[in-house]
Design a protein around this motif. Structure first.
Motif, PDB file in Angstrom:
ATOM      1  N   MET A 457       0.825  -1.197   0.000  1.00 20.98           N
ATOM      2  CA  MET A 457       0.000   0.000   0.000  1.00 20.98           C
ATOM      3  C   MET A 457       0.866   1.257   0.000  1.00 20.98           C
ATOM      4  O   MET A 457       1.720   1.437   0.858  1.00 20.98           O
ATOM      5  N   ASP A 506      -6.527   0.024   2.231  1.00 20.92           N
ATOM      6  CA  ASP A 506      -5.333  -0.696   2.661  1.00 20.92           C
ATOM      7  C   ASP A 506      -5.376  -2.139   2.175  1.00 20.92           C
ATOM      8  O   ASP A 506      -4.589  -2.976   2.611  1.00 20.92           O
ATOM      9  N   ASP A 548      -0.478   3.562   7.409  1.00 16.01           N
ATOM     10  CA  ASP A 548      -0.819   2.403   8.241  1.00 16.01           C
ATOM     11  C   ASP A 548      -1.707   2.748   9.435  1.00 16.01           C
ATOM     12  O   ASP A 548      -2.404   1.881   9.958  1.00 16.01           O
TER      13      ASP A 548
END
Length: 782
Positions: A457, A506, A548
């Motif tokens: 990602m 994600d 994240d």
């Protein structure tokens, strides 16, 4: 008597030293006459193509049949035609003639395939050796002694025969056998104009029958003159040299062929022939390889007929000719003959394994020494799907199952052999794997190769190349024809969206911005399709990206702020901005105007500040805002750096870790900016005029671009006013239409699908998802 002659010679020498220098030639003649019985000259040529300006040394032969290179009996250099002549003291035995690159770095080798002279480094181990029996000398000279790749094979075979004979035969006998075996194997006697017609016919028709080596000449008896291309024997030999050149080019280690590549091929064949047959094994039974690194392959059984013959045929099929080298690196070959036909090549009788009989020499085959073998393997982490296939040395494959933590290739390799592990097939789903410690030389079992798999990602999109067919379906937001907006959570056809604008993912969840005055952020679990309201309200949220731990959104309407949302708690905080306008400052003191697209790259955010016609950069930790590119002028100036460039209503921005890609809603272009270094701005697609033209980027057209994403290899464009999803291949900038054509709400394939004002696309590594503000849906393209 001998003492009297010696005294006479010393007296004459002393007297002559007192004479004037004009009599030096008389002294030299007298000295040579006295030493004539012990001084000999070996002359000839160095041939692999032609070896020019190389060193030629005469050496003694060691007891094991190898050259004693620690000392030289005599030396000379080859000329521009590869010829040499060496005068030395006769040993009355067997000597070794060795040709190698000279220390001045000017040694050249003519390569038949490239038709050029290749430089040979002084440090190169390229050499041609020939084992020579001095009793073959006639008088004081020996002519036409060609040191060639065939000589290399003779010398290796000779050394192997010495080791296996146990002293039962003389070195001269073994040298004769090795030389004759090469002649028979390569059919080098079939072109001789001699009375040996019966034996030539026997050679032509023998593949498994025994033949007597004594019926064939030695390699040194062929009296080769490589400048005479009218001799069919010479043309055949040069054709074989061309085959070696072809193989060297096919198995080269770099972009161009080198002398080391040629030497590697010749050495492979020489090793293969140590045991007297071309069986892919050396004299100790170990596998022989051709090539190096990723191109290294085992030498096949019957390598002469199965590898060299096709190489010669390919050489001539590609337009190769026979030539005897060049007089310099710039002049043309000194002699060329027309292309040789395949039928002519087939007349060269190669014999990989024919039984050689001789009543004089009986040899024994040594028991092969087992070669240690080692396994190649390592660890695997993060592999949650199946389909991963690893490959070692371009031949040895292994499939890795989901959840595996280690692997070992089923085929071991020999000690000292190189290994090169790569990914042949990536796993399914959105997982991408990478290898570390994948190359090396096996000196024991290899266990440190690491395969690390993860969802790749970057900037809120999964950057694994997609393989799409253009099949478009509704993923969430109701059924075909139902376009009612709303904020209804749940799953299935009852879910509703209200002006979905942009998407970030994600690979597990998707987050969608709803671009209304009190818009919210919606969440979709990709595996189940369950939709929920995640955070809000915000002032017309437009762009969205993520890392994240956080989501980052832009508020299109005042206060035109950039906000961060903690994914774990859904708690929003201000990053920068607080009132509409333009100001490079920190936090709430900074100003934006209609900010739209946003992407995260490490510690920084990049924002398409639409009404300000700029790309802004925000340091996430401090909220410090600067202008990354653009000067506020609404146009499209290319090849400018940073703030010298201009943009026309930048709407979306994505990154692949190296470059930023910016779409222009008014400018109808896709621009690229290097993130590091120069920050140069260029156009990769779009003429600036509206339209739907596919093709090269410089001639493609778009209309009203509102969104964009990347899978790492391609860009996917929401060509909003054209109701299409477009694709740009980043390697070529070629533009094509993936799906859509006119406004509507239809599930179908390619241009038959219909969209209504498509906006922010995103990839989950498997499919492409599109936000539609006209149909209030999320559609999926597979």
């Amino acid at each position: 008597m001998k003492q009297k002659i010696l005294i006479l010679f010393i007296l004459l020498t002393t007297l002559l030293q007192c004479k004037k220098s004009s009599d030096d030639s008389f002294l030299e003649s007298l000295s040579l006459l006295f030493l004539r019985k012990d001084r000999v000259t070996i002359s000839g040529s160095a041939v692999k193509g032609i070896i020019k300006r190389a060193e030629v040394n005469i050496h003694k032969v060691n007891s094991d049949g190898t050259c004693d290179t620690n000392s030289s009996l005599g030396s000379a250099s080859t000329d521009e035609n590869g010829n040499y002549s060496v005068l030395y003291n006769k040993t009355n035995g067997i000597v070794c003639i060795r040709v190698k690159a000279s220390a001045d770095g000017f040694t050249k080798m003519y390569d038949e395939k490239t038709r050029t002279d290749i430089s040979i480094s002084p440090n190169s181990d390229f050499n041609l050796t020939n084992i020579f029996s001095e009793d073959k000398l006639v008088g004081s000279a020996r002519g036409n002694n060609s040191v060639s790749p065939f000589s290399r094979m003779v010398s290796r075979r000779f050394a192997n025969l010495i080791a296996s004979s146990g002293g039962r035969q003389t070195p001269r006998e073994l040298n004769q056998l090795a030389s004759r075996e090469v002649v028979i194997r390569f059919g080098l006697s079939s072109g001789l104009a001699s009375s040996n017609t019966r034996n030539n016919e026997l050679l032509k028709n023998t593949r498994s029958t025994s033949v007597n080596a004594n019926d064939f000449p030695e390699l040194l008896d062929l009296n080769l003159d490589f400048s005479n291309l009218r001799n069919p024997l010479i043309t055949k030999q040069i054709a074989i040299l061309a085959g070696f050149s072809q193989l060297a080019n096919q198995n080269r280690t770099g972009s161009t062929v080198t002398s080391s590549d040629v030497d590697s091929v010749i050495e492979s064949f020489a090793k293969d022939f140590e045991d007297g047959i071309f069986d892919g094994k050396d004299g100790k039974g170990a596998t022989v390889f051709i090539g190096t690194g990723a191109r290294q392959i085992p030498l096949p059984a019957n390598s002469v007929t199965n590898l060299l013959t096709p190489a010669i045929t390919t050489y001539f099929a590609e337009g190769g000719t026979l030539s005897v080298g060049q007089s310099s690196t710039t002049s043309p070959p000194t002699s060329v003959i027309p292309i040789v036909s395949v039928s002519t090549i087939n007349q060269i009788q190669f014999l990989d394994s024919v039984q050689i009989l001789t009543p004089v020499i009986q040899t024994t085959t040594p028991t092969p020494t087992p070669t240690p073998t080692f396994t190649i393997g390592g660890t695997v982490t993060g592999l949650t799907t199946s389909g991963l296939v690893l490959q070692n040395n371009v031949a040895n494959n292994i499939s890795i199952s989901s959840g595996s933590s280690n692997f070992v290739f089923p085929t071991a390799i020999n000690s000292g052999s190189s290994y090169s592990v790569s990914i042949l097939t990536q796993p399914g789903g959105n997982i991408l794997c990478q290898i570390t410690n994948g190359t090396g030389t096996a000196t024991g079992n290899v266990t440190n190769i690491a395969v690390v798999c993860a969802i790749p990602m970057i900037g809120g999109t999964i950057q694994k190349p997609l393989n799409l067919t253009g099949v478009t379906t509704i993923f969430a937001g109701g059924i075909v024809g139902v376009t009612t907006g709303g904020t209804v959570d749940g799953s299935g056809s009852t879910v509703r969206f209200n002006i979905p604008h942009a998407i970030a993912t994600d690979g597990i969840n998707m987050y969608i911005s709803q671009n209304t005055a009190s818009g919210v952020i919606r969440k979709i679990v990709i595996a189940t399709g369950v939709v929920s309201t995640f955070a809000g309200p915000f002032a017309s949220p437009a762009g969205i990206t993520m890392d994240d731990t956080n989501l980052y959104i832009t508020e299109y309407s005042p206060p035109c702020a950039i906000r961060k949302i903690d994914i774990a708690t859904a708690t929003p905080t201000l990053v920068a901005g607080g009132s509409q306008g333009f100001s490079d400052a920190t936090g709430a003191s900074a100003q934006f105007s209609q900010p739209e697209g946003i992407t995260v790259n490490g510690p920084n955010l990049y924002v398409a500040d639409g009404a300000n016609q700029r790309i802004r950069k925000i340091v996430i930790a401090t909220g410090a805002v600067t202008t990354f590119a653009g000067n506020g002028t609404g146009s499209s100036v290319d090849n400018a750096v940073g703030t010298s460039a201009t943009f026309s209503a930048p709407s979306a921005v994505v990154n692949d870790g190296i470059n930023l890609y910016v779409s222009e809603r008014n400018g109808n272009k896709i621009r690229r900016i290097t993130i590091g270094g120069s920050q140069t701005v260029t156009t990769i697609a779009g003429t600036g005029g509206g339209g739907t033209n596919d093709g090269p980027g410089a001639s493609a057209t778009f209309s009203g671009i509102y969104g964009m994403t990347t899978d790492g290899s391609n860009l996917y464009i929401a060509d909003t006013s054209n109701q299409r999803i477009r694709k740009i291949v980043l390697a070529t900038n070629v533009v094509s239409t993936l799906a859509g054509s006119i406004s509507g709400d239809i599930e179908d394939t390619g241009s038959a699908a219909r969209f209504a004002n498509p906006r922010g696309p995103v990839s989950d590594g498997v499919s492409l998802f599109i936000a539609e503000i006209g149909n209030n849906k999320i559609k999926r393209i597979q």
